[in-house]
Write a protein that holds these residues in place. Structure first.
Motif, mmCIF file in Angstrom:
data_model
loop_
_atom_site.group_PDB
_atom_site.id
_atom_site.type_symbol
_atom_site.label_atom_id
_atom_site.label_comp_id
_atom_site.label_asym_id
_atom_site.label_seq_id
_atom_site.Cartn_x
_atom_site.Cartn_y
_atom_site.Cartn_z
ATOM 1 N N TRP A 160 61.690 104.678 -22.059
ATOM 2 C CA TRP A 160 61.988 103.384 -21.454
ATOM 3 C C TRP A 160 61.250 103.242 -20.129
ATOM 4 C CZ3 TRP A 160 67.951 102.128 -22.022
ATOM 5 C CH2 TRP A 160 68.230 101.910 -23.379
ATOM 6 N N SER A 161 60.786 102.022 -19.856
ATOM 7 C CA SER A 161 60.094 101.719 -18.615
ATOM 8 C C SER A 161 60.646 100.406 -18.064
ATOM 9 C CB SER A 161 58.591 101.616 -18.866
ATOM 10 O OG SER A 161 58.314 100.553 -19.769
ATOM 11 N N VAL A 162 59.957 99.853 -17.067
ATOM 12 C CA VAL A 162 60.425 98.596 -16.462
ATOM 13 C C VAL A 162 60.554 97.498 -17.504
ATOM 14 C CG1 VAL A 162 59.851 96.810 -14.773
ATOM 15 C CG2 VAL A 162 59.454 99.203 -14.227
ATOM 16 N N GLY A 163 59.729 97.533 -18.533
ATOM 17 C CA GLY A 163 59.796 96.521 -19.580
ATOM 18 C C GLY A 163 61.101 96.543 -20.356
ATOM 19 N N ASN A 164 61.863 97.623 -20.227
ATOM 20 C CA ASN A 164 63.158 97.743 -20.914
ATOM 21 C C ASN A 164 64.331 97.481 -19.972
ATOM 22 O OD1 ASN A 164 61.320 100.265 -22.218
ATOM 23 N ND2 ASN A 164 62.275 98.867 -23.675
ATOM 24 N N TYR A 165 64.069 96.775 -18.869
ATOM 25 C CA TYR A 165 65.109 96.571 -17.851
ATOM 26 C C TYR A 165 66.338 95.863 -18.417
ATOM 27 C CZ TYR A 165 66.735 96.021 -13.035
ATOM 28 O OH TYR A 165 67.440 96.103 -11.870
ATOM 29 N N GLY A 166 66.121 94.826 -19.200
ATOM 30 C CA GLY A 166 67.246 94.097 -19.776
ATOM 31 C C GLY A 166 68.057 94.952 -20.727
ATOM 32 N N LEU A 167 67.376 95.678 -21.593
ATOM 33 C CA LEU A 167 68.048 96.566 -22.540
ATOM 34 C C LEU A 167 68.817 97.655 -21.807
ATOM 35 C CD1 LEU A 167 68.640 97.807 -25.313
ATOM 36 C CD2 LEU A 167 66.347 98.836 -25.257
ATOM 37 N N GLY A 185 65.342 105.174 -12.075
ATOM 38 C CA GLY A 185 64.599 105.779 -13.175
ATOM 39 C C GLY A 185 63.528 104.866 -13.736
ATOM 40 N N LEU A 186 63.858 103.583 -13.904
ATOM 41 C CA LEU A 186 62.895 102.646 -14.485
ATOM 42 C C LEU A 186 61.757 102.318 -13.526
ATOM 43 C CD1 LEU A 186 65.120 100.054 -16.392
ATOM 44 C CD2 LEU A 186 63.872 101.999 -17.326
ATOM 45 N N LEU A 187 62.085 102.156 -12.234
ATOM 46 C CA LEU A 187 61.066 101.759 -11.265
ATOM 47 C C LEU A 187 60.123 102.901 -10.902
ATOM 48 C CD1 LEU A 187 63.167 99.483 -8.874
ATOM 49 C CD2 LEU A 187 61.562 98.774 -10.644
ATOM 50 N N THR A 188 60.594 104.136 -11.022
ATOM 51 C CA THR A 188 59.731 105.280 -10.704
ATOM 52 C C THR A 188 59.125 105.903 -11.953
ATOM 53 O OG1 THR A 188 61.586 106.839 -10.812
ATOM 54 C CG2 THR A 188 61.098 105.844 -8.661
ATOM 55 N N SER A 240 63.071 92.926 -1.809
ATOM 56 C CA SER A 240 62.937 91.875 -2.819
ATOM 57 C C SER A 240 64.169 91.859 -3.683
ATOM 58 C CB SER A 240 61.696 92.121 -3.686
ATOM 59 O OG SER A 240 61.810 93.331 -4.384
ATOM 60 N N SER A 241 64.370 90.769 -4.359
ATOM 61 C CA SER A 241 65.560 90.644 -5.182
ATOM 62 C C SER A 241 65.487 91.573 -6.378
ATOM 63 C CB SER A 241 65.709 89.195 -5.672
ATOM 64 O OG SER A 241 64.588 88.839 -6.433
ATOM 65 N N ASP A 242 66.659 91.942 -6.878
ATOM 66 C CA ASP A 242 66.707 92.787 -8.067
ATOM 67 C C ASP A 242 66.087 92.066 -9.244
ATOM 68 O OD1 ASP A 242 68.072 95.210 -7.320
ATOM 69 O OD2 ASP A 242 69.825 93.955 -6.951
ATOM 70 N N MET A 243 65.490 92.844 -10.105
ATOM 71 C CA MET A 243 64.951 92.277 -11.342
ATOM 72 C C MET A 243 66.117 91.802 -12.192
ATOM 73 S SD MET A 243 62.212 95.285 -12.110
ATOM 74 C CE MET A 243 61.560 94.466 -13.559
ATOM 75 N N THR A 244 65.995 90.633 -12.732
ATOM 76 C CA THR A 244 67.093 90.116 -13.550
ATOM 77 C C THR A 244 67.014 90.680 -14.952
ATOM 78 O OG1 THR A 244 65.747 88.188 -14.051
ATOM 79 C CG2 THR A 244 67.354 87.972 -12.268
ATOM 80 N N ALA A 245 68.184 90.982 -15.519
ATOM 81 C CA ALA A 245 68.253 91.549 -16.874
ATOM 82 C C ALA A 245 68.414 90.417 -17.874
ATOM 83 C CB ALA A 245 69.416 92.516 -16.964
ATOM 84 N N ILE A 246 67.325 89.767 -18.197
ATOM 85 C CA ILE A 246 67.348 88.650 -19.143
ATOM 86 C C ILE A 246 67.221 89.198 -20.560
ATOM 87 C CG2 ILE A 246 66.194 86.541 -19.876
ATOM 88 C CD1 ILE A 246 65.141 86.275 -17.028
ATOM 89 N N MET A 285 70.364 100.474 -27.858
ATOM 90 C CA MET A 285 70.970 101.112 -26.682
ATOM 91 C C MET A 285 71.229 102.596 -26.953
ATOM 92 S SD MET A 285 74.813 99.529 -26.871
ATOM 93 C CE MET A 285 75.901 99.869 -28.266
ATOM 94 N N GLY A 286 71.456 103.357 -25.875
ATOM 95 C CA GLY A 286 71.706 104.775 -26.095
ATOM 96 C C GLY A 286 71.851 105.650 -24.867
#
Length: 441
Positions: free
Chosen positions: A222-229, A75-78, A5-11, A23-24
């Protein structure tokens, strides 16, 4: 295997100022990348080969950002540490091999980084390097074992920002040859440049940076919900801050320095009579900040992986992890007593790390396309990761060949054994991935 599947976009879900405040984790990786070992490679490249390797310097932050992005995705996806994911997906032996790879690379680096920190401190204060080695080991042990990750992250952001400002300022006071710089954009790798080229790339694409990222993001919850950050974090630290840092140091060295054997401190001191005391002190202060931030960042990496493998928490709430951090910090003190020229040692440390890096990249790519994650990589991400694997593997092979060309001694023999073990492991992982892809296609 999961379907591609396509990469999650960092909106951007928040404003830029909000992202800048939040950030950090990638800045901790950046604090290691923007360290004295990278600086040594950049100085050696510029002073020894003028602007010839500018293309490698520009490639380095791009490759570093890509490597951190892939590590971030894993890290985010797992939502788990990389050692745990490797053990679950590949087995315990592979997890131990990854831990050993990181401990060796980070452990050797820690000693030479401490030597740099102690040398800079001694140059500024006049107090002996041995004393400073003990002092800094105790400070790092107390700070990180006592206050933990948050202290390190704050220090990393402040120090890296200050270091970048210092080196950009020093670049403005030296004469640049624009024509030669443009010629340096053409990819060439003349004889004798393999070691420093591997060192430059190794500063940004290093096994310690790749493997630590899942743990620093865990420390921030941080989790998947922080993908953009998290994506913004990688771009700001590795692509922008580290990129400016690398280019500024390289241009200073290529423009006015002509002795590739200069130590990092010696390079700063040489700027005084060449272009003025302001450049000397800017460079020296930048070196000091980079050395201290790198020492702190590098200290937490082996404890992260060892604690994860042993099933401990990777935070100071677990006294066992706290003990690992304190022990690794204190064991760095002997580095201040190492003899010899620090510049060559720093370049060698990064090049040694480069040997272990293709293995880490192969592991991350395999996991990002396996059952370890709910959505496998896009074709574009895999192509980028594949190119990263080829480039890092080629530089590692060139470095090993160059070392063996000088004769097989105790050091080169150890490097060869290290390279053969990890090289075979890398090919096994690639073969496993290709077999699984063929079977499921």
């Amino acid at each position: 295997m999961p379907t591609n599947s396509s990469d999650m976009t960092a909106i951007l879900e928040g404003s830029i100022p909000e992202y800048l405040r939040a950030m950090g984790p990638s800045w901790v990786a950046g604090s290691i990348a923007a360290g004295p070992a990278s600086m040594a490679s950049l100085i050696a490249a510029g002073a020894g080969f003028d602007y010839t390797l500018l293309w490698v310097v520009l490639l380095s932050p791009i490759a570093g950002a890509l490597a951190q992005y892939l590590a971030m995705r894993l890290g985010l996806l797992t939502e788990a540490g990389i050692v745990t994911v490797v053990e679950q997906s590949l087995g315990e032996k592979w997890a131990w091999l990854l831990v050993a790879d990181v401990v060796i690379a980070a452990g050797v680096a820690q000693l030479v980084i401490m030597k740099t920190v102690a040398t800079v401190s001694a140059t500024i204060t006049g107090i002996g390097t041995g004393t400073w080695g003990v002092v800094w080991a105790v400070i790092v042990a107390l700070g990180l074992a006592g206050r933990g990750y948050r202290l390190l992250e704050i220090a990393a952001k402040l120090l890296v920002s200050g270091v970048v400002i210092a080196f950009v300022a020093s670049a403005f006071v030296v004469p640049l040859d624009v024509g030669q710089a443009v010629n340096g954009l053409v990819p060439t790798l003349p004889g004798g440049t393999a070691l420093v080229a591997a060192g430059i790339l190794g500063g940004a694409v290093h096994i310690t940076l790749i493997t630590m990222h899942s743990y620093t993001m865990q420390a921030r919850d941080w989790s998947v919900g922080n993908y953009g950050l998290a994506t913004f974090d990688v771009i700001a630290s590795m692509l922008v801050a580290f990129g400016i840092y690398s280019i500024a140091i390289f241009l200073v060295a290529a423009s006015v320095l002509s002795d590739p054997s200069l130590s990092t401190v010696g390079a700063a001191q040489a700027l005084g009579p060449l272009v003025g005391e302001s450049a000397k002190w800017l460079f020296l202060l930048g070196l000091g900040g980079a050395a201290v931030s790198t020492l702190g960042g590098n200290t937490i990496v082996p404890p992260f992986l060892v604690a994860d493998k042993l099933g401990w928490q990777t935070s100071v709430e677990d006294t066992r992890y706290r003990g690992l951090v304190a022990a690794f910090a204190l064991l760095s003190a002997p580095g201040a007593f190492i003899g010899g020229r620090v510049l060559g040692q720093l370049v060698l440390v990064l090049a040694l790390g480069t040997i272990g890096t293709p293995f880490a990249i192969a592991i991350v790519l395999y996991l990002l396309n396996a059952d370890a994650v709910p959505a496998s990589n896009s074709i574009l991400a895999n192509v980028g990761g594949g190119l990263l694997l080829v480039v890092s593997g080629t530089l590692a092979a060139n470095f090993v060949r160059e070392q063996l060309g000088a004769g097989v001694g105790p050091l080169s023999g150890a490097v060869l054994v290290f390279a053969v073990i990890l090289g075979l492991a890398t090919f096994v992982v690639i073969g496993k991935f290709l077999r699984e892809e063929v079977l499921t296609s």
